[in-house]
Design an enzyme around this catalytic site. Structure first.
Site, PDB file in Angstrom:
ATOM      1  N   SER A  37      35.766  16.868  87.880  1.00 12.52           N
ATOM      2  CA  SER A  37      35.051  15.572  87.974  1.00 12.52           C
ATOM      3  C   SER A  37      35.197  14.785  86.872  1.00 12.52           C
ATOM      4  O   SER A  37      34.799  13.682  86.401  1.00 12.52           O
ATOM      5  CB  SER A  37      33.913  15.814  88.136  1.00 12.52           C
ATOM      6  N   ASP A 327      25.088  11.947  82.608  1.00 11.47           N
ATOM      7  CA  ASP A 327      24.509  12.561  83.669  1.00 11.47           C
ATOM      8  C   ASP A 327      24.361  14.169  83.213  1.00 11.47           C
ATOM      9  O   ASP A 327      24.440  14.384  82.028  1.00 11.47           O
ATOM     10  CB  ASP A 327      24.917  12.224  84.968  1.00 11.47           C
ATOM     11  N   HIS A 330      28.172  15.305  82.637  1.00 11.70           N
ATOM     12  CA  HIS A 330      29.316  14.518  82.178  1.00 11.70           C
ATOM     13  C   HIS A 330      28.961  13.616  80.954  1.00 11.70           C
ATOM     14  O   HIS A 330      27.889  13.013  80.885  1.00 11.70           O
ATOM     15  CB  HIS A 330      29.912  13.756  83.413  1.00 11.70           C
TER      16      HIS A 330
END
Length: 366
Positions: A37, A327, A330
């Protein structure tokens, strides 16, 4: 119009198309991205999976101000590297827009939730595991051959810049996902690190065998310091000792494995990026980088905004540039810019055996 005139016109159009493709090829260096991600720019939007970033407020600071599938408020590290290369970002491999001249720019094969191991991220259901990403790389080469021919395809792939980011999920979403996980019962932490490093070596060797010759390999960040882990494991905002231990075991062994691989292939094909240290710089001293916090996520809920996902009903900070984390897991775009700058210009403490600017300079003289 006679058939002969139509044929000449079509031939002229074909020649123009070929010439424009060759011009694009001469100017662009393909950029290929693999991993999780941290570098996914939208592949998971095309999959039935819970590992998604396709809702507001993801993308709030992207040029379109819309979610793109990037786990960021705006641009991510691959975007920022593409920006430096002076070209558009590589499109997600699953995007229907990735065709014709867009293939020459490269492709992003990354998928949120994956790890080095195929059992990492099983809770996310349908994600593109690294073995599948390498299969897609082979497909990409076939598609390129159809566009520019076998010989030019090999030249483009050999000359491509490659970025791969793996490892964090093998700890966070596998070994430490639940107490007494299957992998933690199977391996002590030091033995687990040795095992996943040996599996990662196979992945990197396969990439080399498929033609990759300049591969940036990032280590894990300081996994114990992300807001999600602070929310679960921290009493006073201190980083999780156990996850920091995992990072401190994994990252040096990754560098050693890269050294061994380079010796095996006889070139500096693999470049180690010390992203743990890059993160720790601003986690240890956030104010020096203009952040008000390196513990609290901009978007989330619960302690440190570290619980659950970033959603439309989450707490949302008004100024994302003041937060190191976007978040619970990240970095914000601003933090990613700091990391990208270290990848480009960092000293040997950050980039081994050389930084990206040195690579680009050397390769331009070749």
């Amino acid at each position: 119009m006679t058939n002969s005139v139509v044929n000449v016109a079509l031939l002229g159009l074909c020649i123009l198309q070929v010439m424009s493709l060759l011009a694009l090829q001469a100017n662009a260096r393909a950029f290929l991205v693999f991993g999780d991600s941290l570098v996914d720019n939208g592949n998971n939007d095309f999959l039935v999976t819970t590992a998604r970033a396709d809702n507001y407020p993801y993308g709030i600071d992207y040029p379109t101000h819309r979610p793109t599938g990037r786990f960021s408020n705006g641009l991510n590290i691959p975007d920022l590297i593409s920006e430096h290369l002076g070209q558009a970002s590589s499109l997600p491999y699953l995007s229907p827009m990735l065709k014709k001249d867009k293939l020459l720019i490269g492709a992003n094969f990354a998928s949120a939730g994956i790890g080095i191991l195929n059992d990492t991220g099983i809770q996310f259901l349908n994600i593109i595991r690294i073995t599948k990403q390498l299969e897609y790389f082979q497909q990409y080469k076939v598609r390129l051959s159809g566009l520019i021919g076998e010989e030019e395809m090999e030249r483009l792939v050999n000359g491509a810049l490659v970025l791969i980011t793996l490892g964090g999920n093998d700890f966070v979403n596998n070994y430490y996902l639940v107490p007494f996980s299957a992998r933690s019962r199977q391996f002590s932490l030091p033995d687990y690190v040795v095992y996943i490093i040996s599996e990662y070596r196979k992945v990197l060797r396969k990439m080399y065998d498929l033609g990759a010759r300049r591969v940036l390999v990032t280590g894990t960040g300081p996994m114990g310091c992300v807001p999600a882990e602070l929310a679960q494991r921290s009493r006073n905002g201190e980083c999780s000792t156990e996850l920091q231990r995992a990072a401190s075991l994994f990252n040096p062994q990754l560098v050693q494995m890269i050294n061994d691989l380079n010796n095996e292939v006889g070139s500096s094909a693999f470049i180690a990026a010390n992203t743990q240290q890059m993160h720790m710089d601003f986690i240890s001293n956030p104010q020096a980088y203009g952040f008000v916090s390196s513990k609290v996520a901009c978007c989330g809920q619960g302690p440190y905004n570290g619980i659950g996902l970033c959603t439309p009903i989450s707490n949302l900070c008004p100024n994302r540039d003041l937060f190191a984390f976007w978040d619970p897991f990240h970095p914000s775009e601003k933090a990613s810019r700091i990391i990208a700058q270290q990848i480009l210009n960092g000293s040997p403490q950050y980039m081994h055996p050389m930084n990206l600017s040195t690579i680009l300079s050397l390769d331009s003289m070749a």
